[in-house]
Design a protein around this motif. Sequence first.
Motif: not given
Length: 427
Positions: A281-296
């Motif tokens: 019963g959920t919907v997907c929400i997408r966000a975009s993030f910069d990853n300059p240090d490669g942490v994610l």
Amino acid sequence: MNTHDRFKIRGCISLILLCLAVSGCADSREAPHPPQATVRFETLRGEAATLTRELPGRVSAFTVSEVRPQVTGIVRERLFEEGTDVTEGQVLYHIDPKTYQAAYNSARANLVRVKASEEAARLLMTRFQKLAKTGAVSMQECDDARAAHNQIRAEIDACQEALEIARINLAYTRVTAPVSGRIGRSFVTPGALVTENQPSPLATVQQISPVYVDVTQSTTELIQLRRDLALGRIAAGGPGAAKVRLYLEDGSPYTRMTRTEEAPIYGTLLFSDITVDPGTGTVCIRASFDNPDGVLLPGMYVRAVLEEGVLENALLVPQRSVMQGNRNQPFVYVLTQSTGSEAAAGTEAVSGSGGFTVEARAVTLARRHGNRWRVSSGLSAGERIMVEGLQHARPGQVVAGVEVKSADKVPGDANRADKTFTAQQGR
């Protein structure tokens, strides 16, 4: 009994009555009251509160490309280091090209041979066309010569295509990176046999700057949010409402790592899926993030904080002032101005304070905002909420209260929301 004895008895009785009268007067005096307890309170005032929603999510790569061979052969060498960044077109593997080089040479030789035959056929066709005008050769022979020339020209086209295919296969022996990104571990080693379009990849290249963060939100919360926006209960946050913050697995905020400071990195909300997962019963929400240090990294668990809107005139109470009653019902102590007789019953109040009566008030909590709760019902602006000295106060007791100044309030931590007080929720 003589007269002297009677006087002595009367004197004793009088003395006893006098003692009883004195004792009664002493007992009739009012016992001193214990000193009033001094507590600290805060006056509720409506303020704008940013509504946020903290949701679990997973990091996914911006681009994922699996490296697969396009030709069959033996891997001669691997030309990259695992876990490093590669660029589009960079050679990753080198497959033994001997058979493909030979096929290319053969196709090129066939093209040269056919082109040489085409020259002879063209000259013959031209000569027959001239002789046919004088009647030296028949028209049939002239037509046969023209057809032979056209056939050879078609063979030239076929040979050129065969040469191009041989060139492409030869180029495929040098396996290149399809996209720029970070390459993972290699699944083959030099000497391994790989086949054309095999199901298992040789390696995987992922672009991780920027990255996607996919979070899920229940349809119940989504419907309630849209209803509140439509009815004007909350105001849209404008451009700031599209900002998203992240908290990593260890609970720390996602920031840019520099030597001077840790600058926060905000993401951008891209879209909300239109399909509801029937199982959850959920919907997907997408966000975009910069990853300059490669942490994610792809697959990493995170918690995303989405700004939904702004609630005007929200009532926020300190968390330390909220207690639990029977059946986990939250309540707070409210101070009301006591009557003159009640205040006079105690000792002199502390300077800057007054006499107040303690009242236990049940409340309904909505969300947490830093170190404060937002109250949806049970309180109103202008009421006094006890924040310190709770252990010294009881409902109905008269206390001396000192108001907490704004500078004395404990500042809240990061505005991480979506935490509710037991089962009592609401907007």
